[in-house]
Write an enzyme that holds these catalytic residues in place. Structure first.
Site, PDB file in Angstrom:
ATOM      1  N   ASP A  21     -43.575  40.725   8.854  1.00  0.00           N
ATOM      2  CA  ASP A  21     -44.012  40.858  10.418  1.00  0.00           C
ATOM      3  C   ASP A  21     -44.947  39.710  10.710  1.00  0.00           C
ATOM      4  O   ASP A  21     -44.408  38.608  10.108  1.00  0.00           O
ATOM      5  CB  ASP A  21     -44.826  42.261  10.453  1.00  0.00           C
ATOM      6  N   HIS A  53     -43.146  36.987  11.642  1.00  0.00           N
ATOM      7  CA  HIS A  53     -42.931  36.966  13.087  1.00  0.00           C
ATOM      8  C   HIS A  53     -43.798  35.904  13.745  1.00  0.00           C
ATOM      9  O   HIS A  53     -44.096  36.055  14.963  1.00  0.00           O
ATOM     10  CB  HIS A  53     -42.952  38.599  13.601  1.00  0.00           C
TER      11      HIS A  53
END
Ligand SMILES: *[C@@H]1O[C@H](CO)[C@@H](O)[C@H](O)[C@H]1NC(C)=O
Ligand SMILES: *[C@@H]1O[C@H](CO)[C@@H](O)[C@H](O)[C@H]1NC(C)=O
Ligand SMILES: *[C@@H]1O[C@H](CO)[C@@H](O)[C@H](O)[C@H]1NC(C)=O
Ligand SMILES: *[C@@H]1O[C@H](CO)[C@@H](O)[C@H](O)[C@H]1NC(C)=O
Ligand SMILES: *[C@@H]1O[C@H](CO)[C@@H](O)[C@H](O)[C@H]1NC(C)=O
Ligand SMILES: *[C@@H]1O[C@H](CO)[C@@H](O)[C@H](O)[C@H]1NC(C)=O
Length: 398
Positions: A222, A245
């Protein structure tokens, strides 16, 4: 004769304590977890020994050191809480491993290890925190976990503290969760989890002031770094991110308690094959707050999917109230000296709120190319006001 006197003094000194030897003036008292019964076999429950070593270190006036030597220690969920009677250094050389099973976590515990209310904590030593998240990722993906996945480590209410040269691997949820800290530096971290592991943010920061992250390598499933509501004076520099991310301010405005973000700088950092580069995201929900004075500068991207993105229409579960526009006001944001390659055609996407247009957005010296170099990248703007300076590729839509 002289050497015999020395030997005598040495013997007196070494024998002058009960496990916790009196330190020479100026050196910190040391509390080794093994002296408190910890067994580095990776199986024995070392929680009580760690808590006892912490209690002794925290009690010591004038500074102390808790030592976690080489070897693998097994630790159930614990809280290392202050306030302490002096600065505490935790020297972690070994590996500390978490219980793999979520049933080992009390229902009200948000993390595996918490450090709470300490002034002048130093966590260092090159050791590893192993969150052993594999089974949890499976149940998160299947949406059948018995409880919410815990973070690996929380730093709650720390001040004037430093975390350096620590590895964190395979967290169940976030690796490092920073909450309500003031003047905390994180440096020389190495954070690793698989690209497909859910919600394994590298460092999440909330409600804190003066948090710095420097010279670290983060590859996870993430955000490498996510900066939530209530933060001011956050500086991220020298961070290598990927997979993951990217660097994210947000998600903001998801609930009524979210507070303003003021002053975030992300600089001198690189991203490789991440889902986003630098991102500001706000929920499509009616909670008003501001995010201002944000700088993203001197950043190199390689095959990044959304290199520069403001997304004020964030609603991943499609559960946002009646599609009300975001009421987060984003202003004074500078994207400067950002270069490299985009793996999608839209390299700059400034998608701001219909209710609160973005103000004073600056694009300065941007040079992004499409990864296959056969097409040009483009930029896209909605509800945004700002200006450009220098050369901006793709051509700005401002
Ligand atoms: C701990 O292990 C590391 C790496 O294996 C080694 O460099 C270091 O010298 C060891 N420290 C001690 C005190 O044994
Ligand atoms: C922040 O904490 C460090 C110790 O980690 C200390 O040296 C420094 O003076 C503190 N800065 C402020 C502004 O309090
Ligand atoms: C942090 O350090 C600063 C500067 O030394 C000091 O003024 C402040 O009281 C410290 N914070 C806490 C909570 O002890
Ligand atoms: C990022 O990449 C650039 C260009 O390859 C390199 O000069 C720089 O040292 C890298 N920065 C970090 C923090 O690794
Ligand atoms: C732009 O950023 C790169 C790192 O990505 C850095 O090496 C370079 O010095 C920066 N250029 C300027 C003019 O600051
Ligand atoms: C920009 O991002 C928004 C939010 O993710 C998305 O809905 C929109 O399609 C993107 N715009 C373009 C042109 O890709």
């Amino acid at each position: 004769m002289a050497s015999r006197v020395c030997l005598l003094l040495l013997l007196l000194f070494v024998s002058g304590g009960d496990g916790a030897a009196q330190p020479p003036a100026g050196a910190a008292a040391q509390f080794n977890v093994k002296a408190f019964g910890a067994v580095a076999d990776g199986e024995t429950d070392d929680s009580k020994a760690f808590l006892a070593a912490w209690a002794a270190a925290c009690e010591q006036a004038g500074g102390s050191k808790m030592v976690i030597p080489n070897g693998t220690f097994f630790l159930y969920p614990v809280d290392f809480s202050g306030p302490c009677n002096g600065p505490v250094a935790v020297e972690m050389e070994g590996t500390v491993a978490a219980p793999p099973d979520l049933h080992s976590f009390p229902a009200d515990k948000d993390e595996w290890i918490a450090f709470n209310h300490v002034d002048r904590l130093l966590l260092a030593g090159g050791g590893t925190l192993d969150g052993r998240g594999g089974a949890t990722w499976d149940c998160v993906r299947a949406k059948n976990c018995p409880r919410r996945a815990p973070h690996s480590v929380s730093f709650n209410y720390l001040s004037n503290s430093t975390v350096e040269k620590i590895r964190s691997i395979n967290s169940k949820q976030f690796h490092l969760h920073v909450f309500a800290c003031n003047n905390l530096t994180l440096r020389g971290l190495e954070i690793t989890a698989p690209a497909e592991s859910p919600n394994t943010d590298g460092v999440h920061i909330g409600d804190s002031a003066g948090v710095k992250i420097a010279d670290s390598v983060i590859g996870t499933g993430d955000d490498c770094v996510s900066i939530g509501g209530g933060n001011s004076g956050v500086v991220v520099s020298g961070v290598v991110c990927g997979p993951g991310h990217g660097f994210s301010v947000g998600s903001l405005g998801g609930s009524a308690g979210d507070e303003a973000v003021a002053g975030v700088t992300v600089m001198g950092s690189n991203l490789t094959r991440t889902d986003n580069g630098v991102r500001i995201k706000t929920w499509e929900r009616p909670y008003a707050l501001s995010a201002a004075n944000l700088v993203f500068q001197d950043i190199t991207m390689s095959e990044v999917r959304n290199p520069i993105i403001i997304d004020q229409h964030y609603c991943p579960e499609k559960n946002c109230e009646h599609k009300t526009p975001s009421e987060v006001k984003i202003s004074n944001v500078r994207f400067q000296n950002i270069s490299g390659s985009s793996s999608t055609k839209v390299a700059i996407n400034l998608s701001c709120s219909e209710a609160e247009p973005c103000e004073d957005i600056q694009l300065i010296d941007i040079n992004l190319v499409y990864v296959n170099r056969k097409e040009n990248v483009v930029s896209s703007c909605s509800n945004v006001r700002g200006r450009t300076k220098g050369t901006v590729i793709p051509a700005s839509c401002l």
